[in-house]
Design a protein around this motif. Sequence first.
Motif, short mmCIF file in Angstrom:
data_model
loop_
_atom_site.label_atom_id
_atom_site.label_comp_id
_atom_site.label_asym_id
_atom_site.label_seq_id
_atom_site.Cartn_x
_atom_site.Cartn_y
_atom_site.Cartn_z
N LEU A 164 0.85 -1.19 0.00
CA LEU A 164 0.00 0.00 0.00
C LEU A 164 0.89 1.24 0.00
O LEU A 164 1.98 1.22 0.58
CB LEU A 164 -0.91 0.00 1.23
CG LEU A 164 -1.99 1.08 1.33
CD1 LEU A 164 -3.28 0.50 1.93
CD2 LEU A 164 -1.51 2.23 2.20
N LEU A 165 0.42 2.31 -0.64
CA LEU A 165 1.14 3.58 -0.66
C LEU A 165 0.29 4.65 0.01
O LEU A 165 -0.92 4.71 -0.20
CB LEU A 165 1.44 4.02 -2.09
CG LEU A 165 2.13 3.02 -3.03
CD1 LEU A 165 2.35 3.66 -4.39
CD2 LEU A 165 3.44 2.54 -2.45
N VAL A 166 0.93 5.51 0.81
CA VAL A 166 0.29 6.68 1.38
C VAL A 166 1.03 7.89 0.81
O VAL A 166 2.22 8.07 1.07
CB VAL A 166 0.37 6.68 2.92
CG1 VAL A 166 -0.27 7.96 3.48
CG2 VAL A 166 -0.33 5.45 3.50
N LEU A 167 0.32 8.71 0.02
CA LEU A 167 0.95 9.82 -0.68
C LEU A 167 0.36 11.15 -0.24
O LEU A 167 -0.87 11.33 -0.28
CB LEU A 167 0.76 9.68 -2.20
CG LEU A 167 1.11 8.33 -2.84
CD1 LEU A 167 0.82 8.38 -4.34
CD2 LEU A 167 2.56 7.96 -2.58
N ASP A 168 1.22 12.08 0.17
CA ASP A 168 0.77 13.45 0.40
C ASP A 168 0.54 14.11 -0.95
O ASP A 168 1.28 13.86 -1.92
CB ASP A 168 1.82 14.19 1.22
CG ASP A 168 1.36 15.58 1.63
OD1 ASP A 168 0.12 15.77 1.76
OD2 ASP A 168 2.20 16.47 1.80
N GLY A 215 1.97 14.53 -5.16
CA GLY A 215 1.42 13.20 -4.94
C GLY A 215 0.41 12.78 -5.98
O GLY A 215 0.32 11.58 -6.32
N MET A 216 -0.36 13.74 -6.51
CA MET A 216 -1.36 13.37 -7.51
C MET A 216 -0.68 12.95 -8.82
O MET A 216 -1.12 12.01 -9.49
CB MET A 216 -2.31 14.55 -7.75
CG MET A 216 -3.60 14.14 -8.41
SD MET A 216 -4.47 12.82 -7.52
CE MET A 216 -4.82 13.66 -5.98
N MET A 220 -4.47 8.94 -0.43
CA MET A 220 -3.96 10.30 -0.54
C MET A 220 -4.14 11.05 0.78
O MET A 220 -5.22 10.98 1.39
CB MET A 220 -4.70 11.06 -1.65
CG MET A 220 -4.52 10.49 -3.05
SD MET A 220 -2.81 10.48 -3.65
CE MET A 220 -2.38 12.22 -3.48
N LEU A 221 -3.11 11.77 1.19
CA LEU A 221 -3.19 12.67 2.34
C LEU A 221 -3.15 14.10 1.82
O LEU A 221 -2.29 14.44 1.01
CB LEU A 221 -1.99 12.47 3.29
CG LEU A 221 -1.84 11.12 3.98
CD1 LEU A 221 -0.57 11.14 4.83
CD2 LEU A 221 -3.05 10.82 4.84
N THR A 222 -4.07 14.94 2.27
CA THR A 222 -4.09 16.29 1.76
C THR A 222 -4.90 17.22 2.65
O THR A 222 -5.81 16.79 3.36
CB THR A 222 -4.69 16.34 0.34
OG1 THR A 222 -4.72 17.68 -0.13
CG2 THR A 222 -6.09 15.76 0.31
N GLY A 232 -8.90 13.32 -7.02
CA GLY A 232 -8.09 12.26 -6.44
C GLY A 232 -8.53 10.88 -6.88
O GLY A 232 -7.72 10.04 -7.27
N PHE A 233 -9.84 10.65 -6.83
CA PHE A 233 -10.34 9.34 -7.22
C PHE A 233 -10.18 9.11 -8.72
O PHE A 233 -9.90 7.99 -9.15
CB PHE A 233 -11.81 9.19 -6.82
CG PHE A 233 -12.00 9.07 -5.32
CD1 PHE A 233 -11.30 8.13 -4.59
CD2 PHE A 233 -12.87 9.92 -4.65
CE1 PHE A 233 -11.46 8.02 -3.22
CE2 PHE A 233 -13.05 9.81 -3.28
CZ PHE A 233 -12.34 8.86 -2.55
#
Length: 227
Positions: free
Chosen positions: A47-51, A59-60, A77-79, A90-91
């Motif tokens: 799994l990846l967690v991207l700002d 990140g996008m 995504m973290l934002t 994002g989706f």
Amino acid sequence: MRILVVEDNPNVSSMLEMFLSKEGITGEFAADGVEGYDKYKKGMYDLLVLDWMLPKMDGMTLCRKIREEGDQVPIIMLTAKDSESDQVIGFEMGADDYVTKPFSPLALMARIKAVARRTQKPVETAGLIETNYFKVNKETREVQKEGAAVHNLTPKEFDLLVFFLQHPKQVFSREQLLEQVWGYQYYGDERTVDVHIKRLRKKITNGENLFHTVWGVGYKFEEPHAD
């Protein structure tokens, strides 16, 4: 579970590292999008967690780049962007979930576990494929959906179902499906794929949307999930 976190705020990274460790999850970290992409290419992550707002590569862009390469690794995504339109973007770029800052580490851990559950790849051992909905024996060509036997599939419908079960959430063009499932370069009418998808929808669905049409591209298979 092995997770890559791409976050340029060292305080957030330190906090996440502590919580991931407590959950027995291996966390690796990158401070910008370019470093994150480099680590992603070299490692195997669950799994990846991207700002969203990252230096060098946001990140996008990183999320879109990964999806364009055909990788369906789960991405959260973290934002600080919390508008509905931002979430839609994002989706559309391929994110599986979206967590707005500031966030509770416990809440993020719950989202990580939920995304990991619903994007888990099907289990396949000794010719058996098992998902939330299906149990398929490739040797005997038997199919069960939610415990009930499915008897009326043609050989090619069975092959197509197996292919989709083995590649959940991946988008395939009609040409790719013909080559992979029919086993040759098909120069005739590509509508044969549409016909088989239509028949599968009629035979094995009960109101669920399992075979998704991706307009202008082709099809993907995705089972409904419940967090």
